[in-house]
Design a protein around this motif. Structure first.
Motif, PDB file in Angstrom:
ATOM      1  N   LEU A   1      -5.556  45.854 -52.310  1.00  0.00           N
ATOM      2  CA  LEU A   1      -5.995  44.852 -51.323  1.00  0.00           C
ATOM      3  C   LEU A   1      -5.453  43.489 -51.707  1.00  0.00           C
TER       4      LEU A   1
ATOM      5  N   TYR B   1      -8.569  49.657 -54.428  1.00  0.00           N
ATOM      6  CA  TYR B   1      -9.039  48.255 -54.402  1.00  0.00           C
ATOM      7  C   TYR B   1      -7.967  47.316 -54.938  1.00  0.00           C
TER       8      TYR B   1
ATOM      9  N   ASP C   1      -7.577  46.457 -44.225  1.00  0.00           N
ATOM     10  CA  ASP C   1      -8.248  46.636 -45.526  1.00  0.00           C
ATOM     11  C   ASP C   1      -9.052  47.934 -45.595  1.00  0.00           C
TER      12      ASP C   1
END
Ligand code: PLP
Length: 396
Positions: free
Chosen positions: A11, A8, A136
């Protein structure tokens, strides 16, 4: 100790859209009373068509009576909707059977979930500029991503070549953000490439309804041997104004086999595990889209959006600016004039004519120097924005 998914942290944040909102708000605060025309967003402005609204109301009433009430729906979708969609494919000359169609709450959900069919060690190819979700979801999944650049020279429609080493190939046609559409020959080349290399194409057909040119394929299954290499992901969001209602569908052919595993059977099993189906009410509403009445009504809306697109393309033609899209697509992808960057052009439009679009930078490296307009706004605003744009570009 619990270890979170550290991917995460890899990103990029939503810098693009946040900056667009921030700059627009700052402008409005400094210039109260000015009318800013927002021509960038990919959300629709027209309401659901009458056929859908009627079906939704009827379905709500069904849920009020024991005799017509529905509890859990089948995970893969209601038979009546799968049948209606199979009929829609047949009209296009694509052979897709009901049990190859899986109903979802939208393409975005399936674009993420479908990756569960593939090992983490697969390599993914994304044609840039690209819809950001392709990148993503694979960053989160820990897959290696190879970026294939598209550009003005190839009309933002690159061809496959043997230097591409990837197992999962994303193709979006009509494309978001460029509006470019693969023709049959070009798409067949990708199908042949995928079959030869044992790759799988994830074909995003979210904008197929905007294709008016009979020579262009709406579905990858209109072409030969796509059933042995392609998964198609579709949505009623732009087709029928379901962005806030939510419904999509994904086709996984029964002939699609990799590593001895049947992907249709795997996806059926995945659905049994990952969802309890889509609401009966929404599936009833969606089925109305595929009736003759529903089709006539949604095509009227699509025509209106395409008319909007033509205001922009006329303005750009008049000003002699390079662009693609705007036909067979709701997106217009233009080259920023005078070597401006996407953000410079954004500021120029906001300050000079109070029109907001999206800098191409938001869709990957090769979006730099380009700009996206969308045709989903209301016609009066769109016409006004295009007139302002034309006058500004001609002034230089
Ligand atoms: N695919 C593309 C290319 C899109 O542009 C969008 C939405 O803008 C989607 C998929 C997602 O559609 P949905 O609203 O069905 O999640």
């Amino acid at each position: 100790m619990l270890a979170p998914n550290m991917r995460y942290a890899e990103l990029k944040d939503s810098y693009l859209f946040n900056t667009i909102y921030k700059k627009t708000d700052e402008y409005l605060t400094a210039h109260p009373g000015k009318q800013v025309l927002r021509m960038g967003v990919g959300d629709v402005s027209l309401p659901l068509c009458d056929a859908v609204i009627k079906a939704l109301h009827e379905a709500v009433d069904d849920q009020a009576k024991a005799a017509t009430f529905h509890g859990y729906m089948p995970e893969a979708g209601a038979p009546f909707l799968r049948k209606a969609i199979a009929g829609y494919y047949a009209e296009k000359g694509a052979k897709v059977s009901e049990n190859e169609i899986f109903i979802s709450s939208g393409a975005c959900d399936d674009l993420g979930d479908i990756l569960e069919l593939f090992d983490q060690n697969n390599t993914v190819m994304v044609i840039e500029p690209a819809y950001p979700e392709y990148v993503d979801t694979n960053i989160l999944g820990g897959r290696k991503i190879v970026h294939l650049s598209s550009n003005e020279e190839n009309g933002f429609l690159p061809e496959p070549d043997e230097s591409i080493k990837a197992d999962i190939l994303y193709i979006c046609s009509p494309n978001n953000p460029t509006g470019a559409v693969f023709n049959r020959l070009q798409l067949q080349a990708w199908i042949d490439f995928a079959n030869k290399n044992g790759a799988v194409i994830l074909f995003d057909a979210a904008y197929e309804i905007f294709i008016e040119d009979n020579d262009l394929p709406h579905s990858i299954y209109e072409l030969d041997r796509a059933d042995t290499c392609a998964i198609e992901i579709c949505s009623l969001s732009k087709t029928a104004g379901f962005t806030g209602t939510r419904l999509g569908y994904t086709v996984v052919p029964q002939n699609l086999v990799r590593g001895g595993m049947n992907l249709n059977a795997m996806w059926s099993r995945n659905r049994e595990t990952r969802t309890n189906g889509v609401s009966y009410i929404l599936q009833k509403g969606a089925a109305a889209v595929f009736t003759p009445e529903g089709q006539a009504q949604i095509h009227k809306n699509i025509r209106l959006y395409l008319e909007n697109a033509s205001y922009f393309t006329n303005a750009l033609n008049d000003a002699g600016i390079w662009y693609c899209g705007g036909q067979n697509s709701p997106y217009i992808w233009m080259k920023c004039p005078d070597g401006m960057s996407g953000w410079e052009f954004f500021d120029y439009l906001l300050n000079e004519i109070q029109v907001v679009g999206i800098p191409g930078d938001g869709f990957g490296e090769c979006g730099k120097g380009y700009f996206r307009f969308s045709a989903f706004g209301n016609p009066d605003d769109t016409k006004e924005a295009a007139n302002r744009l034309c006058a500004l570009l001609k002034k230089g």
